[in-house]
Write a protein that holds these residues in place. Structure first.
Motif, PDB file in Angstrom:
ATOM      1  N   GLU A 184       0.735  -1.127   0.033  1.00  0.00           N
ATOM      2  CA  GLU A 184      -0.508   0.264   0.184  1.00  0.00           C
ATOM      3  C   GLU A 184       0.726   1.457  -0.231  1.00  0.00           C
ATOM      4  O   GLU A 184       1.654   0.990   0.483  1.00  0.00           O
ATOM      5  N   GLU A 185       0.266   2.132  -0.851  1.00  0.00           N
ATOM      6  CA  GLU A 185       1.204   3.601  -1.216  1.00  0.00           C
ATOM      7  C   GLU A 185       1.600   4.050   0.672  1.00  0.00           C
ATOM      8  O   GLU A 185       2.303   4.916   1.257  1.00  0.00           O
ATOM      9  N   SER A 186       0.996   4.191   1.529  1.00  0.00           N
ATOM     10  CA  SER A 186       0.955   4.373   2.775  1.00  0.00           C
ATOM     11  C   SER A 186       2.255   4.441   3.492  1.00  0.00           C
ATOM     12  O   SER A 186       2.637   4.694   3.897  1.00  0.00           O
ATOM     13  N   ARG A 187       3.065   2.642   2.658  1.00  0.00           N
ATOM     14  CA  ARG A 187       3.418   2.110   3.366  1.00  0.00           C
ATOM     15  C   ARG A 187       4.957   2.061   3.206  1.00  0.00           C
ATOM     16  O   ARG A 187       5.729   0.924   3.213  1.00  0.00           O
ATOM     17  N   TRP A 188       4.900   2.634   1.830  1.00  0.00           N
ATOM     18  CA  TRP A 188       6.677   2.968   1.280  1.00  0.00           C
ATOM     19  C   TRP A 188       7.431   2.933   2.038  1.00  0.00           C
ATOM     20  O   TRP A 188       8.322   2.764   1.900  1.00  0.00           O
ATOM     21  N   PRO A 189       6.194   4.693   3.111  1.00  0.00           N
ATOM     22  CA  PRO A 189       8.200   5.714   4.066  1.00  0.00           C
ATOM     23  C   PRO A 189       8.259   4.678   4.439  1.00  0.00           C
ATOM     24  O   PRO A 189       9.877   4.269   4.549  1.00  0.00           O
ATOM     25  N   SER A 190       7.307   4.326   5.395  1.00  0.00           N
ATOM     26  CA  SER A 190       7.960   3.412   6.674  1.00  0.00           C
ATOM     27  C   SER A 190       8.880   2.018   6.247  1.00  0.00           C
ATOM     28  O   SER A 190       9.833   1.861   7.373  1.00  0.00           O
ATOM     29  N   SER A 191       8.769   1.004   4.892  1.00  0.00           N
ATOM     30  CA  SER A 191       9.288   0.112   4.765  1.00  0.00           C
ATOM     31  C   SER A 191      10.481   0.494   4.304  1.00  0.00           C
ATOM     32  O   SER A 191      11.487  -0.267   4.497  1.00  0.00           O
ATOM     33  N   ALA A 192      10.830   1.299   3.400  1.00  0.00           N
ATOM     34  CA  ALA A 192      12.134   2.004   2.955  1.00  0.00           C
ATOM     35  C   ALA A 192      13.183   1.942   3.788  1.00  0.00           C
ATOM     36  O   ALA A 192      13.953   1.746   3.737  1.00  0.00           O
ATOM     37  N   THR A 193      12.243   2.982   5.187  1.00  0.00           N
ATOM     38  CA  THR A 193      13.415   3.149   6.206  1.00  0.00           C
ATOM     39  C   THR A 193      13.696   2.150   6.738  1.00  0.00           C
ATOM     40  O   THR A 193      15.206   1.915   7.620  1.00  0.00           O
ATOM     41  N   ALA A 194      12.373   0.791   7.566  1.00  0.00           N
ATOM     42  CA  ALA A 194      12.796  -0.266   8.703  1.00  0.00           C
ATOM     43  C   ALA A 194      13.978  -0.642   7.110  1.00  0.00           C
ATOM     44  O   ALA A 194      14.761  -1.193   8.234  1.00  0.00           O
ATOM     45  N   LEU A 195      13.382  -1.156   5.861  1.00  0.00           N
ATOM     46  CA  LEU A 195      14.620  -1.540   5.175  1.00  0.00           C
ATOM     47  C   LEU A 195      16.037  -1.334   5.096  1.00  0.00           C
ATOM     48  O   LEU A 195      17.142  -2.404   5.721  1.00  0.00           O
ATOM     49  N   ALA A 196      16.119  -0.191   4.859  1.00  0.00           N
ATOM     50  CA  ALA A 196      17.103   0.785   5.085  1.00  0.00           C
ATOM     51  C   ALA A 196      18.177   0.578   6.674  1.00  0.00           C
ATOM     52  O   ALA A 196      19.496   0.176   6.644  1.00  0.00           O
TER      53      ALA A 196
END
Length: 634
Positions: A184-196
């Motif tokens: 879901e688009e709303s989760r793009w930022p949080s998932s990207a930050t967590a993976l980084a």
């Protein structure tokens, strides 16, 4: 009724007179329209071509989109001939035959084919019209399809070590990133930050890349080795929504740090590399980015092949028009020994400053190890470092003194201090008082008396000192097959500079490779030219003006043996095996007396140099590393 074809040849003069037919009884020639068609196809512009069926704008747009994936590959279109059908003397149709040539790659082989276009006579306007069909540009091409050239890479060659060991070869990796399509688009930022944060990359930068990519994109975060050293678990990846892990392979060394400054790395070509490759490298191609991978890119990569095909709107390949098989790359064979290199790196991994260990085989000059430390330092200190060699250079000064008439038994004067043009030179703190005064030259080498060798350098003069350094392999151009530096000793120094040069300070410079070569030359009994690459065979090195003689090497070896027997490196005489010869060195590099630490040794058919940029002394800092290295090889 019978049908007869009439063909019009097209000499240059006729083309200049297109449309000039006279006499209302003669049928008009299709030559003019056919010529306009050839020009329109070449320019991908049908605005001047009389058409039937789709209009000029539609035809231009369709063909432009169809050939756009071919990029800027040069293409020429020429008109061969026009054949007119005659039906009871009233011609209605004609066929134009065209030749198309693509300069498809850097070779002399072009992609050439013929196509046919149908022309119809408009009897009202007496104008020949072209019936547009994409197949007039490329055989088999239909409306809505496109033509694309795909690069087919050959298998990249390996980088091999001593006795064919695979140092760099295809190894398993995982490509880790965010699959935006499944999140879901709303989760793009949080998932990207967590993976980084999990893979330890810049979180803000990665989050921006994810946001900027298309809604269905896979945005790669990192490529990781898929081996026993992989510390991130599948469960950790799976805990982050949208993370996708894709298996793959890359040319990799045994470990991330193994000889990295020398072997280099492989990655996607930069825009600059693509531009400079004259079409040989495309965006997304894997190329050598540094080290041997970059230096031997053409050898390792071989020649890429390609495939030209027709694709539909779903990107499914409809047909193959042209294929060229790739030529696999060749291996690059080096002299590095995997176990020896691994041992060398392990001894430098905790170094707090720049450091290096180089091992050379005297009998043939093969570089068995060239480690640079600490692991976080990307500099190739082992082969390219330029540092004052300190007292290890006294081996060269001693050679110049031997050539001036001295012998190991010659009595020389070793005062505690000496003055040269107002500058004071003294021995190191802790120099044994028993070795001051009148001593043999061999004892001056063993105890590393500075004042003997400052005076000796002044006596022999700069040209002789530079020549002696070259005889030991130091003051020569390197021909290792890789980027390398051996050393630099000027032949114009005088006064205090020349005195300082004699003890490896002043303006002398050497690399750890250069100083290992000095020890190797003494052990070999002749000047050694070190090499790292066996195949492709590098150009031969130019030798010294005055090669090292067996007698000179024997004299130097006897004095370096005393260094280990009872001199500054006496702690090494406990190491079992063949006799060890060596020389320690300390080079102060600032007013606070911070110093580089050096030790060079040879034992049997092995010569070693250890360098530590910030040390307490050659024997104290570099000597123990040499001892662990020699012991570790057993």
């Amino acid at each position: 009724m019978s049908r007869v074809a009439r063909t019009y040849a097209l000499p240059a003069a006729a083309l200049l007179l297109l449309g000039s037919l006279s006499a209302c009884s003669a049928p008009p020639s299709p030559d003019s329209t056919a010529a306009l068609l050839a020009t329109g196809l070449g320019n991908l512009d049908f605005s001047q071509v009389p058409l039937t069926g789709p209009g000029a704008d539609t035809a231009t747009a369709d063909l432009g989109q169809a050939l756009e994936p071919m990029g800027k590959i040069p293409r020429t279109v020429s008109l061969d001939s026009v054949a007119v059908d005659e039906n009871s003397g009233n011609p209605k149709t004609a066929t134009a035959t065209l030749s198309t040539v693509w300069d498809i790659d850097a070779t002399d082989t072009d992609w050439t084919y013929k196509t046919a276009a149908k022309l119809e006579l408009d009897e009202k306007t007496k104008t020949w019209l072209v019936r547009y069909d994409p197949a007039i540009a490329v055989p088999g091409l239909a409306m809505g399809q496109y033509v694309a050239r795909q690069t087919v890479a050959g298998k990249r060659g390996d980088i091999l070590g001593e006795k064919g060991q695979a140092l760099v070869t295809e190894r398993d990796v995982i490509n880790v990133g965010i699959n935006k399509e499944g999140l879901e688009e709303s989760r793009w930022p949080s998932s990207a930050t967590a993976l980084a944060k999990l893979v330890d990359i810049d979180a803000a930068a990665y989050e921006k890349r994810v946001a900027a990519a298309g809604p269905r994109a896979f945005v790669q975060a990192i490529t990781l080795r898929n081996d026993k050293d992989q510390t991130i678990t599948d469960a950790q990846f799976e805990a982050i929504p949208g993370v996708l892990v894709q298996p793959g392979s890359l040319p990799l060394a045994p470990t991330r740090s193994f000889a990295r400054p020398i072997l280099g790395s492989v990655g996607e070509a930069t825009a600059e590399m693509v531009q400079e490759s004259n079409g040989l490298v495309k965006a997304g191609d894997l190329v050598g980015l540094s080290g041997l991978q970059k230096e031997y890119q053409e050898t390792l990569a071989g020649t890429p092949g390609y495939s030209v095909g027709i694709f539909d709107q779903q990107r499914k390949q409809v047909s193959t028009l042209l294929e060229a098989e790739p030529v696999d790359g060749a291996d690059v064979e080096t002299t590095l020994d995997r176990d020896t290199q691994t041992l060398a790196e392990s001894l430098l991994v905790d170094s707090a400053s720049d450091s290096a260990l180089v091992a050379v085989r005297p009998s043939d000059g093969a570089i068995l190890a060239a480690a640079s430390g600490p692991a976080t330092n990307a500099q190739n200190t082992a082969l390219l470092g330029k540092y004052a060699p300190g007292s290890t250079f006294k081996v060269a000064t001693a050679l110049a003194m031997l050539r001036s008439g001295d012998t190991p038994k010659t009595i020389v004067d070793c005062p505690a201090t000496t003055i040269v043009d107002g500058k004071s030179f003294k021995n190191y703190d802790g120099y044994p008082a028993a070795a001051l005064g009148k001593i043999p030259l061999s004892e001056a080498v063993a105890q590393s008396c500075n004042t003997v060798f400052t005076a000796g350098a002044l006596d022999v003069k700069a040209p002789a000192l530079a020549d002696a350094a070259a005889s030991l392999g130091l003051n020569l151009d390197a021909a290792t097959g890789a980027a390398s530096f051996l050393g630099s000793v000027p032949d114009t120094s005088t006064g205090t500079e020349q005195a300082a040069n004699g003890i490896g300070q002043g303006v002398d410079q050497a690399s750890p490779l250069g100083m290992a070569t000095v020890a190797a030359s003494v052990a070999n009994g002749a000047t050694v030219s070190p090499h790292l690459v066996n195949l492709p065979k590098p150009a031969a090195a130019e030798g010294p003006k005055t090669p090292l003689s067996v007698a000179e090497a024997k004299a130097l070896s006897s004095m370096m043996a005393e260094v280990v027997d009872h001199g500054t490196l006496k702690d090494l005489n406990k190491i079992p095996g063949k006799p060890i010869i060596g020389k320690s060195g300390t080079a102060e590099y600032d007013a606070e007396r911070n110093a580089h630490a050096w030790t060079i040794v040879a034992q049997g058919d092995l010569a070693v140099a250890v360098f530590v940029a910030d040390g307490s002394g050659g024997a104290q800092t570099a000597g123990p590393i040499v001892a662990k290295f020699l012991a570790g090889l057993r």
